[in-house]
Design an enzyme around this catalytic site. Structure first.
Site, mmCIF file in Angstrom:
data_model
loop_
_atom_site.group_PDB
_atom_site.id
_atom_site.type_symbol
_atom_site.label_atom_id
_atom_site.label_comp_id
_atom_site.label_asym_id
_atom_site.label_seq_id
_atom_site.Cartn_x
_atom_site.Cartn_y
_atom_site.Cartn_z
ATOM 1 N N LYS A 144 38.302 43.661 51.473
ATOM 2 C CA LYS A 144 37.290 43.017 50.629
ATOM 3 C C LYS A 144 36.502 41.958 51.410
ATOM 4 O O LYS A 144 36.905 41.560 52.513
ATOM 5 C CB LYS A 144 37.990 42.394 49.418
ATOM 6 C CG LYS A 144 38.672 43.426 48.519
ATOM 7 C CD LYS A 144 39.238 42.766 47.265
ATOM 8 C CE LYS A 144 39.860 43.804 46.342
ATOM 9 N NZ LYS A 144 40.221 43.224 45.027
ATOM 10 N N TYR A 191 33.998 49.946 40.176
ATOM 11 C CA TYR A 191 35.001 49.346 39.300
ATOM 12 C C TYR A 191 34.737 49.655 37.816
ATOM 13 O O TYR A 191 35.179 48.901 36.947
ATOM 14 C CB TYR A 191 35.049 47.835 39.508
ATOM 15 C CG TYR A 191 35.885 47.404 40.708
ATOM 16 C CD1 TYR A 191 37.256 47.641 40.754
ATOM 17 C CD2 TYR A 191 35.299 46.729 41.772
ATOM 18 C CE1 TYR A 191 38.027 47.231 41.837
ATOM 19 C CE2 TYR A 191 36.063 46.310 42.860
ATOM 20 C CZ TYR A 191 37.435 46.562 42.877
ATOM 21 O OH TYR A 191 38.189 46.144 43.939
ATOM 22 N N ASN A 225 41.595 38.841 46.807
ATOM 23 C CA ASN A 225 42.944 39.236 47.222
ATOM 24 C C ASN A 225 42.949 40.200 48.413
ATOM 25 O O ASN A 225 43.844 41.009 48.580
ATOM 26 C CB ASN A 225 43.742 39.778 46.028
ATOM 27 C CG ASN A 225 43.104 41.005 45.394
ATOM 28 O OD1 ASN A 225 42.037 41.437 45.821
ATOM 29 N ND2 ASN A 225 43.757 41.578 44.404
ATOM 30 N N HIS A 236 41.955 46.227 48.546
ATOM 31 C CA HIS A 236 42.067 47.090 47.366
ATOM 32 C C HIS A 236 42.703 48.392 47.817
ATOM 33 O O HIS A 236 42.451 48.849 48.927
ATOM 34 C CB HIS A 236 40.683 47.383 46.771
ATOM 35 C CG HIS A 236 40.707 48.518 45.781
ATOM 36 N ND1 HIS A 236 41.056 48.332 44.468
ATOM 37 C CD2 HIS A 236 40.484 49.850 45.942
ATOM 38 C CE1 HIS A 236 41.038 49.514 43.854
ATOM 39 N NE2 HIS A 236 40.688 50.447 44.719
ATOM 40 N N GLU A 285 37.677 57.472 44.162
ATOM 41 C CA GLU A 285 37.301 56.362 45.045
ATOM 42 C C GLU A 285 36.939 56.848 46.451
ATOM 43 O O GLU A 285 36.011 56.331 47.063
ATOM 44 C CB GLU A 285 38.439 55.340 45.094
ATOM 45 C CG GLU A 285 38.614 54.655 43.743
ATOM 46 C CD GLU A 285 39.714 53.597 43.721
ATOM 47 O OE1 GLU A 285 40.417 53.432 44.741
ATOM 48 O OE2 GLU A 285 39.849 52.932 42.680
#
Ligand code: CMP
Length: 138
Positions: free
Chosen positions: A9, A49, A112, A115, A126
């Site tokens: 990310k 998302y 975080n 992913h 994805e």
């Protein structure tokens, strides 16, 4: 043999964690069969998302995911979906097990670092979102 999508990310890229994440994957016998860096638009992040569109964190998450470059990778290996998720640790870094990527590096539940797809169906969606078949090595 299974495949999954991994994203480093914007926080992971900005903080210089690309090499560290890849090192952990490779050290655990996960093969990278596709990889690129890109900067998503807000619309692309919202599409990625879409399953979370009703969640209260959707706008914030998709703004964050389009705030800078990301590294997207296709990973391959036996049981790689679960294996990658074990290496990442729980979504919330305060709940992530010791030695996991999120426990070691994540600063908050949203930022975080990584992913990873959570199931074969989401992995297929994805991977297809970012890669065509010529961009994945056999
Ligand atoms: P990720 O694995 O990319 O999937 C959805 C993301 O939403 C998650 O990691 C977090 O970055 C973000 N997020 C923000 N708030 C929450 C929350 N309360 N619960 C789950 N995910 C959240």
């Amino acid at each position: 043999m299974e495949r999954t999508l991994s994203i480093i990310k914007p926080d992971g890229v900005t903080r210089g964690l690309i090499g560290e994440v890849i090192r952990r994957l490779e050290k655990n016998d996960i093969r990278i069969v596709g990889m690129k860096m890109l900067w998503m638009t807000r619309e692309q992040a919202r599409g990625f998302y879409a399953v979370h569109r009703e969640r209260p964190f959707f706008d914030s998450l998709t703004n964050f995911m389009s705030s800078g470059p990301v590294v997207v990778m296709v990973l391959e290996g036996e049981n790689v979906i679960e294996k990658n998720r074990t290496l990442m640790g729980a979504t919330d870094p305060t709940k992530a097990a010791e030695g996991t990527i999120r426990r070691d590096f994540a600063t908050e539940i949203e930022k975080n670092v990584v992913h990873g797809s959570d199931a074969p169906e989401t992995a297929a969606f994805e991977i297809g979102y970012f890669f065509n078949r010529f961009e994945i090595v056999a």
